[in-house]
Design a protein around this motif. Structure first.
Motif, PDB file in Angstrom:
ATOM      1  N   TYR A  38       0.855  -1.182   0.000  1.00  0.00           N
ATOM      2  CA  TYR A  38       0.000   0.000   0.000  1.00  0.00           C
ATOM      3  C   TYR A  38       0.889   1.230   0.000  1.00  0.00           C
ATOM      4  N   MET A  60      -3.264   0.783  -3.496  1.00  0.00           N
ATOM      5  CA  MET A  60      -2.807  -0.576  -3.274  1.00  0.00           C
ATOM      6  C   MET A  60      -2.206  -1.130  -4.554  1.00  0.00           C
ATOM      7  N   PRO A 145      -2.832  -1.157   4.867  1.00  0.00           N
ATOM      8  CA  PRO A 145      -3.231   0.218   4.562  1.00  0.00           C
ATOM      9  C   PRO A 145      -2.986   1.183   5.717  1.00  0.00           C
TER      10      PRO A 145
END
Length: 186
Positions: A38, A60, A145
């Protein structure tokens, strides 16, 4: 006019010297680097990018090594038009951890250098084209993330500053909602 030409030449020379000192991760291992990443940090100061800085979200990507040593990268980015998928082919160079690819957006070959990674948490990546400062970027990638540890974010910011980026061009964007859409990464 002559002073302006000399000034431009000096800026180009300084940028070349900064990027020339950047070395890839020692003993870079492409197989360990493969997988999902990410982009949780970005340093980019192109004048055309400035109006969009506040709209950037974490993106991503999936790194897939090829038997040739090249890499396929599939990226999902949230744009004002929705979640878009981009495909890139990074060609290996003679130096492990350095790749080259043709940017259709800028119509030129760019260099990608994996500057530092521990393979499990983060990676610092420099994308540049020598002689064209506006095409230089520094990115911080993480395996999730969520932003990595604070010391990793500081390492990213310090590296970006060392490459000549002003503080205001260094971003740690929030995660994108539903990008890529559930089930689209299979």
């Amino acid at each position: 006019m002559r002073t302006k030409v000399i000034s431009v030449a000096m800026v180009i020379l300084c940028v070349m010297m900064v990027n020339a000192d950047v070395k890839p991760q020692k003993d870079f291992n492409l197989q360990k680097f493969a997988g999902t990443w990410y982009r949780v940090g970005l340093a980019y100061d192109s004048p055309g990018f400035i109006p969009f800085r506040d709209k950037v979200k974490a993106s991503m990507g999936i790194i897939t090594p090829m038997s040739s040593g090249n890499v396929n990268l599939t990226m999902w980015e949230l744009t004002p038009f929705g979640c878009i998928t981009k495909m890139y082919k990074y060609n290996k160079t003679n130096v492990p951890g350095q790749f080259a690819y043709f940017s259709t957006r800028h119509n030129m070959v760019k260099d990608i250098t994996v500057v530092n990674t521990n393979y499990t948490d983060y990676a610092l990546v420099l994308k540049h084209k020598v002689f064209h400062r506006e095409y230089t970027q520094v990115a911080l990638y993480a395996r999730s993330p969520r932003p990595p540890r604070n010391e990793v974010i500081q390492k990213f910011k310090t590296f970006a500053l060392s490459q000549g980026f002003p503080r205001e061009s260094i971003l740690t964007p929030p995660a994108a909602e539903n990008c890529p859409p559930s089930g689209s990464t299979r």
